[in-house]
Write a protein that holds these residues in place. Structure first.
Motif, PDB file in Angstrom:
ATOM      1  N   GLU A 113       2.416   7.266   8.362  1.00  0.00           N
ATOM      2  CA  GLU A 113       2.438   8.732   8.459  1.00  0.00           C
ATOM      3  C   GLU A 113       2.263   9.183   9.905  1.00  0.00           C
ATOM      4  O   GLU A 113       2.930  10.105  10.366  1.00  0.00           O
ATOM      5  N   THR A 114       1.366   8.522  10.634  1.00  0.00           N
ATOM      6  CA  THR A 114       1.176   8.847  12.048  1.00  0.00           C
ATOM      7  C   THR A 114       2.474   8.619  12.818  1.00  0.00           C
ATOM      8  O   THR A 114       2.909   9.468  13.594  1.00  0.00           O
ATOM      9  N   ALA A 115       3.117   7.474  12.571  1.00  0.00           N
ATOM     10  CA  ALA A 115       4.389   7.167  13.252  1.00  0.00           C
ATOM     11  C   ALA A 115       5.465   8.196  12.889  1.00  0.00           C
ATOM     12  O   ALA A 115       6.237   8.627  13.751  1.00  0.00           O
ATOM     13  N   LEU A 120       8.521  12.998  14.936  1.00  0.00           N
ATOM     14  CA  LEU A 120       8.924  14.408  14.817  1.00  0.00           C
ATOM     15  C   LEU A 120       8.471  15.245  16.013  1.00  0.00           C
ATOM     16  O   LEU A 120       8.774  16.434  16.081  1.00  0.00           O
ATOM     17  N   GLY A 121       7.718  14.638  16.934  1.00  0.00           N
ATOM     18  CA  GLY A 121       7.304  15.352  18.135  1.00  0.00           C
ATOM     19  C   GLY A 121       5.811  15.502  18.338  1.00  0.00           C
ATOM     20  O   GLY A 121       5.380  16.089  19.336  1.00  0.00           O
ATOM     21  N   ALA A 122       4.997  14.993  17.420  1.00  0.00           N
ATOM     22  CA  ALA A 122       3.538  15.066  17.591  1.00  0.00           C
ATOM     23  C   ALA A 122       3.089  14.017  18.613  1.00  0.00           C
ATOM     24  O   ALA A 122       3.819  13.071  18.916  1.00  0.00           O
ATOM     25  N   GLU A 123       1.873  14.194  19.109  1.00  0.00           N
ATOM     26  CA  GLU A 123       1.281  13.247  20.051  1.00  0.00           C
ATOM     27  C   GLU A 123      -0.134  12.929  19.569  1.00  0.00           C
ATOM     28  O   GLU A 123      -0.903  13.847  19.275  1.00  0.00           O
ATOM     29  N   GLU A 130     -11.584   7.161  10.420  1.00  0.00           N
ATOM     30  CA  GLU A 130     -10.241   6.667  10.080  1.00  0.00           C
ATOM     31  C   GLU A 130      -9.145   7.693  10.379  1.00  0.00           C
ATOM     32  O   GLU A 130      -7.966   7.393  10.274  1.00  0.00           O
ATOM     33  N   CYS A 131      -9.542   8.895  10.720  1.00  0.00           N
ATOM     34  CA  CYS A 131      -8.598  10.001  10.937  1.00  0.00           C
ATOM     35  C   CYS A 131      -7.920   9.894  12.298  1.00  0.00           C
ATOM     36  O   CYS A 131      -8.567   9.658  13.312  1.00  0.00           O
ATOM     37  N   ARG A 132      -6.608  10.074  12.304  1.00  0.00           N
ATOM     38  CA  ARG A 132      -5.840  10.165  13.543  1.00  0.00           C
ATOM     39  C   ARG A 132      -5.625  11.639  13.835  1.00  0.00           C
ATOM     40  O   ARG A 132      -5.143  12.383  12.970  1.00  0.00           O
ATOM     41  N   VAL A 133      -5.992  12.062  15.021  1.00  0.00           N
ATOM     42  CA  VAL A 133      -5.846  13.462  15.417  1.00  0.00           C
ATOM     43  C   VAL A 133      -4.577  13.580  16.257  1.00  0.00           C
ATOM     44  O   VAL A 133      -4.433  12.897  17.266  1.00  0.00           O
ATOM     45  N   LEU A 134      -3.665  14.443  15.805  1.00  0.00           N
ATOM     46  CA  LEU A 134      -2.390  14.638  16.483  1.00  0.00           C
ATOM     47  C   LEU A 134      -2.261  16.086  16.944  1.00  0.00           C
ATOM     48  O   LEU A 134      -2.694  17.003  16.247  1.00  0.00           O
ATOM     49  N   ARG A 135      -1.645  16.275  18.104  1.00  0.00           N
ATOM     50  CA  ARG A 135      -1.275  17.614  18.553  1.00  0.00           C
ATOM     51  C   ARG A 135       0.219  17.743  18.268  1.00  0.00           C
ATOM     52  O   ARG A 135       1.017  16.928  18.701  1.00  0.00           O
ATOM     53  N   VAL A 136       0.579  18.766  17.511  1.00  0.00           N
ATOM     54  CA  VAL A 136       1.969  18.942  17.089  1.00  0.00           C
ATOM     55  C   VAL A 136       2.647  19.970  17.986  1.00  0.00           C
ATOM     56  O   VAL A 136       1.972  20.729  18.687  1.00  0.00           O
ATOM     57  N   PRO A 137       3.981  20.001  17.986  1.00  0.00           N
ATOM     58  CA  PRO A 137       4.662  21.029  18.780  1.00  0.00           C
ATOM     59  C   PRO A 137       4.107  22.417  18.436  1.00  0.00           C
ATOM     60  O   PRO A 137       3.924  22.749  17.262  1.00  0.00           O
ATOM     61  N   GLY A 138       3.800  23.182  19.458  1.00  0.00           N
ATOM     62  CA  GLY A 138       3.158  24.483  19.276  1.00  0.00           C
ATOM     63  C   GLY A 138       1.680  24.424  19.626  1.00  0.00           C
ATOM     64  O   GLY A 138       1.031  25.451  19.758  1.00  0.00           O
ATOM     65  N   GLY A 139       1.139  23.197  19.747  1.00  0.00           N
ATOM     66  CA  GLY A 139      -0.235  23.021  20.190  1.00  0.00           C
ATOM     67  C   GLY A 139      -1.289  22.875  19.117  1.00  0.00           C
ATOM     68  O   GLY A 139      -2.451  22.619  19.423  1.00  0.00           O
ATOM     69  N   HIS A 140      -0.945  23.032  17.849  1.00  0.00           N
ATOM     70  CA  HIS A 140      -1.934  22.912  16.783  1.00  0.00           C
ATOM     71  C   HIS A 140      -2.319  21.457  16.554  1.00  0.00           C
ATOM     72  O   HIS A 140      -1.569  20.538  16.885  1.00  0.00           O
ATOM     73  N   LEU A 141      -3.488  21.268  15.933  1.00  0.00           N
ATOM     74  CA  LEU A 141      -3.940  19.928  15.596  1.00  0.00           C
ATOM     75  C   LEU A 141      -3.704  19.641  14.124  1.00  0.00           C
ATOM     76  O   LEU A 141      -3.779  20.533  13.278  1.00  0.00           O
ATOM     77  N   VAL A 142      -3.431  18.380  13.849  1.00  0.00           N
ATOM     78  CA  VAL A 142      -3.281  17.869  12.489  1.00  0.00           C
ATOM     79  C   VAL A 142      -4.066  16.571  12.442  1.00  0.00           C
ATOM     80  O   VAL A 142      -3.991  15.765  13.375  1.00  0.00           O
TER      81      VAL A 142
END
Length: 162
Positions: A113-115, A120-123, A130-142
């Motif tokens: 899921e992280t990959a 799709l453009g997240a970093e 166990e949680c992976r924190v991603l910054r998605v396009p637009g700057g929000h966190l997931v």
């Protein structure tokens, strides 16, 4: 010589179409977790609030949404807003950061899921337990985390990804 019409026909009465067999095999592979498919769904909406303001924010959101705010004893940084979003968890999370709202996505395969989201453009910006924190396009966190909901809910509501 017969002409192919695009419709699979059993060769004899009572025989099973080859397309039905393929569908059953694919379903079994997905259900048993073999193959490269994984599942995910939005699990929670979190209102991240600076620690000093978390109790006040929980009181506000409880009154604004007409729901009960309940501390979550196993993780004291969370105060759940019971039934604010039916089918999803909604909570105030005390953080050492700026106020924001973020989504938690639960999955049966954190790596996949992280990959997928990175493609799709997240970093990926960090990892918390166990949680992976991603910054998605637009700057929000997931946050991508292991399945938290009950298995039947997850199976019924999750998307299946290749």
């Amino acid at each position: 010589m017969s002409t192919f019409t695009g419709k699979a026909r059993p060769s004899r009465p009572g025989a099973v179409s080859p397309h039905v067999i393929v569908i059953v095999i694919v379903s079994v592979i997905v259900e048993e977790g073999r193959g490269s498919m994984h599942r995910s769904r939005v699990y929670a909406v979190l209102i991240d609030t600076p620690e000093a303001e978390a109790a006040r924010a929980a009181d506000f959101w409880s009154a604004a949404l007409g729901v009960v705010a309940r501390p979550f004893p196993p993780a004291p940084e969370f105060t759940t807003l019971h039934q604010a979003l039916p089918g999803l968890v909604m909570a105030v999370q005390a953080v050492d950061d700026a106020p924001r709202i973020h989504l938690d996505i639960e999955t049966d395969d954190i790596e996949a899921e992280t990959a997928r989201l990175i493609a799709l453009g997240a970093e990926q910006v960090s990892q918390w337990q166990e949680c992976r924190v991603l910054r998605v396009p637009g700057g929000h966190l997931v946050c991508v985390l292991p399945v938290e909901s009950d298995p039947d809910t997850f199976r019924a509501q999750a998307n299946v990804w290749p």
